[in-house]
Design a protein around this motif. Structure first.
Motif, PDB file in Angstrom:
ATOM      1  N   ILE A  12     -58.421  21.821  -4.569  1.00 15.36           N
ATOM      2  CA  ILE A  12     -56.994  21.990  -4.285  1.00 15.36           C
ATOM      3  C   ILE A  12     -56.807  22.696  -2.950  1.00 15.36           C
ATOM      4  O   ILE A  12     -55.967  22.311  -2.132  1.00 15.36           O
ATOM      5  CB  ILE A  12     -56.309  22.775  -5.433  1.00 15.36           C
ATOM      6  CG1 ILE A  12     -56.290  21.910  -6.702  1.00 15.36           C
ATOM      7  CG2 ILE A  12     -54.900  23.196  -5.048  1.00 15.36           C
ATOM      8  CD1 ILE A  12     -55.926  22.677  -7.951  1.00 15.36           C
ATOM      9  N   VAL A  13     -57.594  23.743  -2.695  1.00 14.23           N
ATOM     10  CA  VAL A  13     -57.494  24.488  -1.443  1.00 14.23           C
ATOM     11  C   VAL A  13     -57.824  23.585  -0.265  1.00 14.23           C
ATOM     12  O   VAL A  13     -57.128  23.591   0.752  1.00 14.23           O
ATOM     13  CB  VAL A  13     -58.420  25.727  -1.480  1.00 14.23           C
ATOM     14  CG1 VAL A  13     -58.532  26.369  -0.107  1.00 14.23           C
ATOM     15  CG2 VAL A  13     -57.901  26.739  -2.500  1.00 14.23           C
ATOM     16  N   CYS A  15     -57.577  20.334  -0.130  1.00 16.23           N
ATOM     17  CA  CYS A  15     -56.478  19.368   0.028  1.00 16.23           C
ATOM     18  C   CYS A  15     -55.277  20.011   0.710  1.00 16.23           C
ATOM     19  O   CYS A  15     -54.632  19.393   1.561  1.00 16.23           O
ATOM     20  CB  CYS A  15     -56.070  18.817  -1.342  1.00 16.23           C
ATOM     21  SG  CYS A  15     -57.289  17.690  -2.011  1.00 16.23           S
ATOM     22  N   LEU A  16     -54.965  21.262   0.353  1.00 18.52           N
ATOM     23  CA  LEU A  16     -53.844  21.958   0.978  1.00 18.52           C
ATOM     24  C   LEU A  16     -54.094  22.181   2.457  1.00 18.52           C
ATOM     25  O   LEU A  16     -53.214  21.962   3.292  1.00 18.52           O
ATOM     26  CB  LEU A  16     -53.616  23.307   0.279  1.00 18.52           C
ATOM     27  CG  LEU A  16     -52.875  23.243  -1.055  1.00 18.52           C
ATOM     28  CD1 LEU A  16     -52.889  24.608  -1.722  1.00 18.52           C
ATOM     29  CD2 LEU A  16     -51.450  22.766  -0.848  1.00 18.52           C
ATOM     30  N   SER A  19     -53.744  18.818   4.272  1.00 17.71           N
ATOM     31  CA  SER A  19     -52.359  18.383   4.424  1.00 17.71           C
ATOM     32  C   SER A  19     -51.619  19.256   5.436  1.00 17.71           C
ATOM     33  O   SER A  19     -50.804  18.759   6.219  1.00 17.71           O
ATOM     34  CB  SER A  19     -51.646  18.407   3.076  1.00 17.71           C
ATOM     35  OG  SER A  19     -51.646  19.713   2.543  1.00 17.71           O
ATOM     36  N   MET A  20     -51.915  20.561   5.443  1.00 17.45           N
ATOM     37  CA  MET A  20     -51.290  21.456   6.414  1.00 17.45           C
ATOM     38  C   MET A  20     -51.718  21.102   7.828  1.00 17.45           C
ATOM     39  O   MET A  20     -50.898  21.098   8.746  1.00 17.45           O
ATOM     40  CB  MET A  20     -51.648  22.917   6.106  1.00 17.45           C
ATOM     41  CG  MET A  20     -50.830  23.510   4.982  1.00 17.45           C
ATOM     42  SD  MET A  20     -49.066  23.614   5.340  1.00 17.45           S
ATOM     43  CE  MET A  20     -49.093  24.823   6.668  1.00 17.45           C
TER      44      MET A  20
END
Length: 46
Positions: A12-13, A15-16, A19-20
């Motif tokens: 999740i980290v 992916c974040l 995306s950022m």
């Protein structure tokens, strides 16, 4: 060996962060740096 929960958290980290970075690169292409600076300053003041 990592636990499945920590593995999913890392996913999740990652992916974040991905995306950022995509969002930042898109907006840095759209907006000039002079336009980004006041926006960043106003966001940091909040």
């Amino acid at each position: 060996m990592m636990k499945p929960s920590s593995y999913s958290t890392m996913t999740i980290v990652i992916c974040l962060i991905y995306s950022m970075s995509k969002w930042i690169s898109t907006y840095s292409e759209l907006l000039p740096n002079i336009g980004i600076l006041p926006i960043a300053a106003s966001l940091l003041r909040r």
